[in-house]
Design a protein around this motif. Structure first.
Motif, short mmCIF file in Angstrom:
data_model
loop_
_atom_site.label_atom_id
_atom_site.label_comp_id
_atom_site.label_asym_id
_atom_site.label_seq_id
_atom_site.Cartn_x
_atom_site.Cartn_y
_atom_site.Cartn_z
N LYS A 53 0.82 -1.21 0.00
CA LYS A 53 0.00 0.00 0.00
C LYS A 53 0.86 1.26 0.00
N SER A 54 1.95 1.24 0.76
CA SER A 54 2.83 2.41 0.82
C SER A 54 3.49 2.68 -0.53
N GLN A 55 3.98 1.63 -1.17
CA GLN A 55 4.63 1.80 -2.47
C GLN A 55 3.65 2.31 -3.52
N LYS A 56 2.44 1.75 -3.52
CA LYS A 56 1.44 2.20 -4.47
C LYS A 56 1.04 3.65 -4.21
N GLY A 57 0.94 4.01 -2.94
CA GLY A 57 0.60 5.39 -2.59
C GLY A 57 1.65 6.37 -3.07
N ILE A 58 2.92 5.99 -2.92
CA ILE A 58 4.01 6.85 -3.37
C ILE A 58 3.97 7.01 -4.89
N GLU A 59 3.70 5.94 -5.62
CA GLU A 59 3.61 6.02 -7.07
C GLU A 59 2.50 6.98 -7.51
N ILE A 60 1.32 6.84 -6.88
CA ILE A 60 0.18 7.68 -7.26
C ILE A 60 0.48 9.15 -6.98
N ILE A 61 1.03 9.43 -5.81
CA ILE A 61 1.36 10.82 -5.46
C ILE A 61 2.43 11.37 -6.41
N GLY A 62 3.41 10.54 -6.76
CA GLY A 62 4.46 10.97 -7.68
C GLY A 62 3.90 11.33 -9.05
N TYR A 63 2.98 10.52 -9.56
CA TYR A 63 2.40 10.81 -10.87
C TYR A 63 1.52 12.06 -10.83
N ILE A 65 2.04 14.62 -8.87
CA ILE A 65 3.01 15.72 -8.85
C ILE A 65 3.56 15.98 -10.24
N LEU A 66 3.82 14.91 -11.01
CA LEU A 66 4.33 15.07 -12.37
C LEU A 66 3.33 15.79 -13.25
N ILE A 67 2.04 15.45 -13.08
CA ILE A 67 1.00 16.11 -13.88
C ILE A 67 0.94 17.60 -13.54
N ILE A 68 0.96 17.90 -12.22
CA ILE A 68 0.94 19.31 -11.79
C ILE A 68 2.18 20.03 -12.29
N LEU A 69 3.32 19.36 -12.22
CA LEU A 69 4.58 19.95 -12.67
C LEU A 69 4.54 20.27 -14.15
N SER A 70 4.04 19.33 -14.93
CA SER A 70 3.99 19.52 -16.40
C SER A 70 3.06 20.67 -16.76
N PHE A 71 1.88 20.67 -16.14
CA PHE A 71 0.92 21.73 -16.43
C PHE A 71 1.46 23.10 -16.03
N SER A 72 2.04 23.17 -14.86
CA SER A 72 2.55 24.44 -14.35
C SER A 72 3.76 24.93 -15.15
N TYR A 73 4.59 23.98 -15.55
CA TYR A 73 5.82 24.36 -16.24
C TYR A 73 5.53 24.96 -17.61
N PHE A 74 4.64 24.30 -18.35
CA PHE A 74 4.39 24.75 -19.72
C PHE A 74 3.39 25.92 -19.80
N THR A 75 2.55 26.07 -18.75
CA THR A 75 1.65 27.22 -18.75
C THR A 75 2.31 28.43 -18.11
N GLY A 76 3.36 28.18 -17.31
CA GLY A 76 4.08 29.28 -16.69
C GLY A 76 3.43 29.85 -15.47
N SER A 77 2.36 29.16 -14.93
CA SER A 77 1.67 29.71 -13.76
C SER A 77 2.44 29.47 -12.47
N ILE A 78 3.28 28.45 -12.45
CA ILE A 78 4.13 28.18 -11.28
C ILE A 78 5.56 27.98 -11.77
#
Length: 299
Positions: A53-63, A65-78
């Motif tokens: 459960k811990s490993q799966k939780g870390i994977e989900i949170i990581g993905y 974060i990657l989605i938020i990172l990608s959106f923020s990076y290319f839109t320039g809002s963060i």
């Protein structure tokens, strides 16, 4: 330095490629953290279910974060990467809160001395002898359950140390390794009451003398350490009249690990002494006794 000037010139001439390169580094860093934490959990968490459960939780949170990172990076809002790190850290803390609580629980157990190996405790509805305490789990040899009295069941239980913060902990052996137990004896009406009382008190005093003597000294230590009134540790006998018999209630103190054997010894000795009274003292039961069979006239 020529190579520094070259890099600065390349960045100026290829801003798009530089942006993609920087994005790839950020993504690689997040993926590296995910794998690093997964490997840590694989080594530290021994319970299969908790580890999965811990490993799966870390994977989900990581993905996420990657989605938020990608959106923020290319839109320039963060643009501040520290915010991404903060979100990732918060996600890790939420997913691994049970693990962090377990580690904190182990420190609490060690510092406050809640219990230690060899103690008999009851926690989260589970009773047993503590055989090991590590940074995450408390290992216990279970007692009770389907086995009568305080006998081992044979099951070894691993319990998260986080439970020390979630409910009461009953310690049978800390500071005072004795418990009070009681024995009920049904005496038949018409028996010699004084003789019955003398038999029970005499046998209890003989069998329990060692426990009574040792417990007195240790109980003084408990009274001095805690805000608690003094207690009677000598065997005491109370009598109750019921509809069917006179009930003797013997209350006594005993070593927490010898409760069953002591009760057996008391029963055996009292039964033997009662038999020697030649009917002056009789143990009662719920057996029905027919005094007279009514006559039946057949017409």
């Amino acid at each position: 330095m020529k190579w520094i000037e070259f890099i600065q010139e390349w960045i100026t001439q290829n801003p798009t490629l530089y942006s993609i390169f920087k994005y790839a580094i950020l993504v690689g860093f997040v993926l590296f953290l995910i794998q690093l934490i997964r490997r840590f959990l694989k080594k530290q968490v021994t319970d299969t279910s908790a580890r999965y459960k811990s490993q799966k939780g870390i994977e989900i949170i990581g993905y996420i974060i990657l989605i938020i990172l990608s959106f923020s990076y290319f839109t320039g809002s963060i643009k501040d990467f520290t915010l991404i790190i903060g979100l990732f850290t918060a996600g890790i803390a939420f997913t691994l809160q049970e693990l962090f609580l377990s580690i904190a629980g182990s420190l609490y157990i060690f510092i406050v001395k809640v219990y230690k190996p060899s103690d008999r405790i009851e926690i989260n509805g589970i009773k047993g002898d503590v055989i090991d305490v590590d940074s995450i789990y408390t290992t216990m040899m279970e007692i009770g359950q389907w086995v009568e009295s305080d006998n081992y069941t044979g099951r070894i239980i691993k319990l998260s140390n986080a439970f020390v913060f979630k409910g009461p902990i009953y310690n049978y052996s800390q500071d005072f390794p004795f418990i009070w137990d009681a024995l009920n004896l049904p005496i038949r009406y018409g028996s010699d009451m004084e003789l019955a009382k003398s038999i029970v008190i005499k046998i209890a005093s003989e069998i329990l003398s060692e426990y009574t003597s040792n417990s007195k000294t240790q109980w003084k230590g408990v009274v001095n350490k805690y805000y608690i009134e003094d207690a009677v540790v000598e065997p005491s006998l109370a009598i109750t009249l019921t509809d069917n018999w006179i009930q003797f209630n013997l209350r006594y103190i005993v070593d927490y690990k010898k409760r069953r054997s002591t009760r057996h010894l008391l029963h055996d000795r009292i039964h033997e002494e009662v038999k020697k009274t030649n009917g002056k003292v009789i143990l009662a039961s719920t057996t029905l006794e027919l005094i007279k069979i009514p006559e039946v006239k057949v017409i």
